[in-house]
Design a protein around this motif. Structure first.
Motif, PDB file in Angstrom:
ATOM      1  N   UNK A  10      65.554  73.399  25.607  1.00 20.96           N
ATOM      2  CA  UNK A  10      64.249  74.089  25.638  1.00 20.96           C
ATOM      3  C   UNK A  10      63.295  73.497  24.558  1.00 20.96           C
ATOM      4  N   UNK A  11      63.778  73.175  23.463  1.00 19.51           N
ATOM      5  CA  UNK A  11      62.942  72.508  22.261  1.00 19.51           C
ATOM      6  C   UNK A  11      62.287  71.198  22.961  1.00 19.51           C
ATOM      7  N   UNK A  12      63.100  70.388  23.613  1.00 19.16           N
ATOM      8  CA  UNK A  12      62.681  69.090  24.323  1.00 19.16           C
ATOM      9  C   UNK A  12      61.513  69.477  25.150  1.00 19.16           C
ATOM     10  N   UNK A  13      61.504  70.555  25.870  1.00 21.36           N
ATOM     11  CA  UNK A  13      60.747  70.657  27.045  1.00 21.36           C
ATOM     12  C   UNK A  13      59.296  71.228  26.316  1.00 21.36           C
ATOM     13  N   UNK A  14      59.459  71.834  25.063  1.00 20.35           N
ATOM     14  CA  UNK A  14      58.088  72.177  24.220  1.00 20.35           C
ATOM     15  C   UNK A  14      57.364  71.408  23.893  1.00 20.35           C
ATOM     16  N   UNK A  15      58.033  70.091  23.565  1.00 22.47           N
ATOM     17  CA  UNK A  15      57.494  68.889  23.101  1.00 22.47           C
ATOM     18  C   UNK A  15      57.442  67.620  24.196  1.00 22.47           C
ATOM     19  N   UNK A  16      57.644  68.115  25.290  1.00 20.92           N
ATOM     20  CA  UNK A  16      57.746  66.959  26.232  1.00 20.92           C
ATOM     21  C   UNK A  16      56.298  66.440  26.354  1.00 20.92           C
ATOM     22  N   UNK A  17      56.274  64.933  26.614  1.00 25.01           N
ATOM     23  CA  UNK A  17      54.759  64.363  26.685  1.00 25.01           C
ATOM     24  C   UNK A  17      53.848  65.069  27.370  1.00 25.01           C
ATOM     25  N   UNK A  18      54.202  65.527  28.473  1.00 22.64           N
ATOM     26  CA  UNK A  18      52.906  66.375  29.088  1.00 22.64           C
ATOM     27  C   UNK A  18      52.924  68.201  29.031  1.00 22.64           C
ATOM     28  N   UNK A  19      53.623  68.355  28.204  1.00 20.71           N
ATOM     29  CA  UNK A  19      54.069  69.785  27.919  1.00 20.71           C
ATOM     30  C   UNK A  19      52.632  70.499  27.328  1.00 20.71           C
ATOM     31  N   UNK A  23      59.565  60.123  19.377  1.00 20.38           N
ATOM     32  CA  UNK A  23      58.647  59.688  20.685  1.00 20.38           C
ATOM     33  C   UNK A  23      58.115  60.551  21.524  1.00 20.38           C
ATOM     34  N   UNK A  24      58.663  61.605  21.661  1.00 20.85           N
ATOM     35  CA  UNK A  24      58.033  62.669  22.913  1.00 20.85           C
ATOM     36  C   UNK A  24      57.222  63.237  22.047  1.00 20.85           C
ATOM     37  N   UNK A  25      57.436  63.872  20.800  1.00 20.74           N
ATOM     38  CA  UNK A  25      56.290  64.568  20.219  1.00 20.74           C
ATOM     39  C   UNK A  25      55.081  63.830  19.712  1.00 20.74           C
ATOM     40  N   UNK A  26      55.136  62.452  19.588  1.00 18.02           N
ATOM     41  CA  UNK A  26      53.984  61.574  19.301  1.00 18.02           C
ATOM     42  C   UNK A  26      53.228  61.417  20.684  1.00 18.02           C
ATOM     43  N   UNK A  27      53.900  61.312  21.856  1.00 20.07           N
ATOM     44  CA  UNK A  27      53.334  61.058  23.232  1.00 20.07           C
ATOM     45  C   UNK A  27      52.690  62.626  23.508  1.00 20.07           C
ATOM     46  N   UNK A  28      53.333  63.873  23.070  1.00 20.69           N
ATOM     47  CA  UNK A  28      52.838  65.013  23.426  1.00 20.69           C
ATOM     48  C   UNK A  28      51.500  65.070  22.723  1.00 20.69           C
ATOM     49  N   UNK A  29      51.216  64.552  21.497  1.00 22.14           N
ATOM     50  CA  UNK A  29      50.101  64.768  20.696  1.00 22.14           C
ATOM     51  C   UNK A  29      49.074  63.867  21.107  1.00 22.14           C
ATOM     52  N   UNK A  30      49.463  62.647  21.644  1.00 23.03           N
ATOM     53  CA  UNK A  30      48.419  61.608  21.997  1.00 23.03           C
ATOM     54  C   UNK A  30      47.851  62.127  23.558  1.00 23.03           C
ATOM     55  N   UNK A  31      48.727  62.511  24.303  1.00 21.16           N
ATOM     56  CA  UNK A  31      48.327  62.895  25.818  1.00 21.16           C
ATOM     57  C   UNK A  31      47.540  64.222  25.468  1.00 21.16           C
ATOM     58  N   UNK A  32      47.874  65.136  24.725  1.00 20.27           N
ATOM     59  CA  UNK A  32      46.951  66.394  24.648  1.00 20.27           C
ATOM     60  C   UNK A  32      45.565  66.065  24.073  1.00 20.27           C
ATOM     61  N   UNK A  33      45.552  65.254  23.082  1.00 19.37           N
ATOM     62  CA  UNK A  33      44.217  64.844  22.630  1.00 19.37           C
ATOM     63  C   UNK A  33      43.440  64.122  23.575  1.00 19.37           C
ATOM     64  N   UNK A  34      44.024  63.260  24.565  1.00 21.77           N
ATOM     65  CA  UNK A  34      43.389  62.442  25.552  1.00 21.77           C
ATOM     66  C   UNK A  34      42.930  63.641  26.653  1.00 21.77           C
ATOM     67  N   UNK A  35      43.623  64.468  27.053  1.00 22.39           N
ATOM     68  CA  UNK A  35      43.411  65.563  27.832  1.00 22.39           C
ATOM     69  C   UNK A  35      42.143  66.391  27.541  1.00 22.39           C
TER      70      UNK A  35
END
Length: 364
Positions: free
Chosen positions: A137-146, A345-357
């Protein structure tokens, strides 16, 4: 306690709040640090809220405010392309505060996501054990597209209802499972695909013999048929919904036609989408070693198949992030690289993709 029954532990709340903090930070960066795409629309104004109600949030909030329309809203685009459950719920809850519909929509999405995380722990506990189910569940919360789960989108509600349908099925509450399935269909049409894995659960419980109670699952397709009937009555043509999707450049169960998307050319964006698809498919390699039952590995298979059937990968992130068994497979990895490296890695991608979104450069 109610929170215990819902699976909302201290660990779940902590990772939820941490991920929301990253979402807020990404919104601030998108709004005040990087150049914002001037073509990006938002359903509400104000710091952070304009990011969380961007993209399709504008459409959902429009439906919540004024319902559906027979005529196109912008160009040839009609709002009946969007399923009704989420905007109706937001509209009802915001009736006392119509000026704060955007805020209500964001609260609904985030609360639904928190509840979904808790139920996901309860669902996974018999198969994974409580600690691993919590990690998943924690991994889902910071999944790259979450980050889409924090936005004024239907995804959080769809995830909550989907997980609730599986949990009710596992506990033999078949009436509730069918109701949750029907509601999931009214949140996202991909919910129809959940009828098959839920039926497998029913069959397994009944020694693989069909029972009359299995017919309850027809509530899911019936909900889809009811929505199509509404569209027919509103627009007055037998092929109305197909025409609506064609106007949006959509085909099948997916999203925009490949020739009309941001990723039409081979670019960094397109490569990222292909990598996302490959990663999701790669996780299915572990289905056998993790002894994941067919009713669960079918969820990502069916969701990814529906994305591929659309002829585009534009929203592959939303398809993969809703396929919750993928995080079960992730949480089951025992290597040091997987246990320590992937969350970073997932948390980093999560933040980057959220910012771009939120900046208007990544389609959620």
């Amino acid at each position: 306690m109610l929170t215990g029954e819902l699976g909302i532990s201290r660990e779940i709340v902590t990772v939820f709040l941490a991920s929301r903090a990253l979402v807020v930070l990404a919104a601030l960066v998108a709004e005040y640090v990087i150049p914002r795409n001037p073509a990006l629309t938002s359903g509400a104004s104000g710091p952070i809220l304009r990011s969380l109600t961007s993209w399709d949030g504008w459409w959902y909030l429009g439906i919540a405010h004024g319902g559906y329309h027979a005529e196109p809203i912008v160009g040839a685009y009609r709002d009946v392309a969007f399923l009704p459950l989420y905007p109706i719920l937001v509209g009802v809850l915001s009736l006392p505060w119509p000026a704060f519909t955007g805020l209500v929509a964001v609260i609904v999405s985030n609360l639904a996501f928190l509840l979904a995380l808790g139920l996901l722990v309860r669902l996974g506990e018999p198969y994974l054990g409580r600690p691993t189910a919590t990690v998943a569940a924690g991994l889902l919360a910071v999944y790259p597209f979450a980050s889409v789960f924090a936005m004024a989108y239907t995804e959080s509600l769809f995830l909550l209802l989907g997980v609730a349908a599986f949990l009710a099925s596992e506990r033999r509450h078949r009436g509730w499972a069918s109701v949750f399935l029907a509601l999931a269909v009214l949140a996202r049409f991909q919910g129809v695909a959940l009828a098959l894995p839920l039926w497998i659960i029913f069959l397994r419980q009944d020694a693989w013999r069909p029972r009359r109670s299995h017919l309850l699952l027809l509530l899911g397709p019936a909900a889809a048929a009811g929505w199509l009937a509404f569209v027919f009555l509103l627009l007055g043509a037998s092929a109305s919904y197909v025409d609506v999707l064609d106007a949006w450049g959509r085909s099948g169960l997916g999203t925009a036609a490949a020739t009309e998307t941001v990723g039409a050319k081979l670019s960094i964006y397109q490569v990222a989408l292909l990598a996302s698809l490959c990663w999701s498919v790669f996780l299915l390699v572990f289905v056998r070693t993790d002894r994941l039952r067919p009713e669960y590995w079918l969820v990502p298979v069916l969701f990814l198949a529906s994305a591929l059937a659309s002829g585009t990968l534009e929203s592959i992130g939303r398809y993969s992030v809703a396929a919750f068994p993928l995080v079960w497979l992730l949480a089951g990895r025992g290597s040091t690289l997987a246990r320590l490296g992937w969350p970073i890695v997932s948390t980093g991608l999560f933040f980057v993709i959220a910012t771009l979104t939120f900046g208007g450069y990544w389609v959620p």
